[in-house]
Design a protein around this motif. Structure first.
Motif, short mmCIF file in Angstrom:
data_model
loop_
_atom_site.label_atom_id
_atom_site.label_comp_id
_atom_site.label_asym_id
_atom_site.label_seq_id
_atom_site.Cartn_x
_atom_site.Cartn_y
_atom_site.Cartn_z
N VAL A 1 -3.98 -24.47 27.11
CA VAL A 1 -2.95 -23.61 27.01
C VAL A 1 -3.24 -22.49 27.95
O VAL A 1 -4.41 -22.10 28.54
CB VAL A 1 -2.68 -22.92 25.51
CG1 VAL A 1 -2.40 -24.14 24.77
CG2 VAL A 1 -4.16 -22.18 25.02
N GLY A 2 -2.44 -21.29 28.06
CA GLY A 2 -2.69 -20.28 29.11
C GLY A 2 -3.68 -19.32 28.65
O GLY A 2 -4.63 -18.85 29.16
N SER A 3 -3.52 -18.88 27.23
CA SER A 3 -4.32 -18.12 26.49
C SER A 3 -3.72 -18.24 25.02
O SER A 3 -2.71 -18.82 24.86
CB SER A 3 -4.14 -16.61 26.90
OG SER A 3 -2.77 -16.00 26.74
N GLY A 4 -4.62 -17.58 24.05
CA GLY A 4 -4.07 -17.67 22.52
C GLY A 4 -4.64 -18.67 22.02
O GLY A 4 -4.49 -18.88 20.63
N GLY A 5 -5.83 -19.80 22.50
CA GLY A 5 -6.19 -20.62 21.66
C GLY A 5 -7.24 -20.47 20.58
O GLY A 5 -7.51 -21.19 19.76
N HIS A 6 -7.66 -19.13 20.77
CA HIS A 6 -8.34 -18.78 19.54
C HIS A 6 -7.96 -18.08 18.25
O HIS A 6 -8.32 -17.95 17.12
CB HIS A 6 -9.42 -17.83 19.93
CG HIS A 6 -10.47 -18.26 21.20
ND1 HIS A 6 -11.28 -17.16 21.59
CD2 HIS A 6 -10.74 -19.41 21.25
CE1 HIS A 6 -12.01 -17.95 22.52
NE2 HIS A 6 -11.90 -19.18 22.47
N ALA A 7 -6.54 -18.22 18.38
CA ALA A 7 -5.74 -17.73 17.22
C ALA A 7 -5.45 -18.85 16.26
O ALA A 7 -5.59 -20.22 16.69
CB ALA A 7 -4.35 -17.58 17.75
N PHE B 1 -4.77 -9.15 22.06
CA PHE B 1 -4.50 -10.44 22.52
C PHE B 1 -5.57 -11.56 21.95
O PHE B 1 -6.61 -11.02 21.69
CB PHE B 1 -4.47 -10.71 24.09
CG PHE B 1 -5.57 -10.20 25.09
CD1 PHE B 1 -6.70 -10.78 24.96
CD2 PHE B 1 -5.40 -9.06 25.63
CE1 PHE B 1 -7.69 -10.44 25.62
CE2 PHE B 1 -6.64 -8.36 26.02
CZ PHE B 1 -7.62 -9.07 26.17
N SER B 2 -5.28 -12.81 22.04
CA SER B 2 -6.16 -13.82 21.59
C SER B 2 -6.68 -14.68 22.84
O SER B 2 -5.81 -15.23 23.76
CB SER B 2 -5.59 -14.74 20.58
OG SER B 2 -6.41 -15.84 20.22
N LEU B 3 -7.76 -14.77 22.99
CA LEU B 3 -8.42 -15.50 24.26
C LEU B 3 -8.24 -16.96 23.79
O LEU B 3 -7.99 -17.39 22.98
CB LEU B 3 -9.87 -14.91 24.39
CG LEU B 3 -9.95 -13.55 24.74
CD1 LEU B 3 -11.47 -13.42 24.92
CD2 LEU B 3 -9.59 -13.40 26.15
N GLY B 4 -8.97 -17.86 24.65
CA GLY B 4 -9.06 -19.35 24.39
C GLY B 4 -7.87 -20.09 25.43
O GLY B 4 -6.86 -19.82 25.11
N ARG B 5 -8.50 -21.19 26.04
CA ARG B 5 -7.65 -21.87 26.60
C ARG B 5 -7.77 -23.35 26.34
O ARG B 5 -6.84 -24.23 26.35
CB ARG B 5 -7.80 -21.85 28.28
CG ARG B 5 -7.52 -20.40 28.59
CD ARG B 5 -7.93 -20.20 30.26
NE ARG B 5 -8.54 -21.00 30.93
CZ ARG B 5 -8.15 -21.32 31.95
NH1 ARG B 5 -7.23 -20.97 32.66
NH2 ARG B 5 -8.91 -22.25 32.70
#
Length: 149
Positions: free
Chosen positions: A73-79, A43-47
């Motif tokens: 965002v809920g998660s995935g902002g580091h993508a 998964f990718s972290l980052g909010r």
């Protein structure tokens, strides 16, 4: 690292091409395993994110491709790309770079922008659901905010 299929925005969502992303306590907890906030890896972290709208889903009227925005965002902002509801974003002010737009919960950015323009800022928060024994709150990063019940 496994590759995933390119993200596509759903109805009411935008596809954001990230330019900057913050790292906050939730990211640290998820990475450490102390709080499984993002499910099972990979998964990718980052909010907290800032970037450029790459594509909009059906029903999105707030933004169009090319708009510079920031939000949470809920998660995935580091993508490289992340999708989230359009309502989670705001137009990035022209004088704010992407790094500062993604630096933590976006409310403090708005406060600092207003202060820079000479505004007297009053902030409120409702902690009644999560904190019951707080009588006063102090801003420990330089503002002169004190709030009491």
């Amino acid at each position: 690292m496994p590759e995933r299929a390119a993200a596509r925005p759903g109805d009411g969502e935008i596809l954001l091409r990230g330019r900057a992303a913050g790292v906050d306590a939730a990211d640290r907890l998820a990475r450490s395993g102390a709080a499984p906030l993002c499910g099972e890896p990979p998964f990718s972290l980052g909010r907290d994110v800032s970037g450029v709208v790459a594509e909009t889903g059906a029903g999105v009227a707030l933004f169009r491709p090319g708009d510079e925005v920031f939000g949470m965002v809920g998660s995935g902002g580091h993508a490289v790309h992340v999708t989230a509801p359009a309502g989670h974003f705001a137009v990035k002010p022209a004088g704010l770079d992407h790094v500062h737009a993604a630096a933590g919960a976006v409310g403090h950015v708005a406060v600092r922008l207003a202060e820079a323009e000479g505004a007297y800022v009053i902030g409120t928060a409702d902690f009644t659901e999560s904190v019951h024994s707080i009588d006063a709150a102090l801003d420990l990063v330089g503002a002169t905010t004190v709030c009491c019940r």
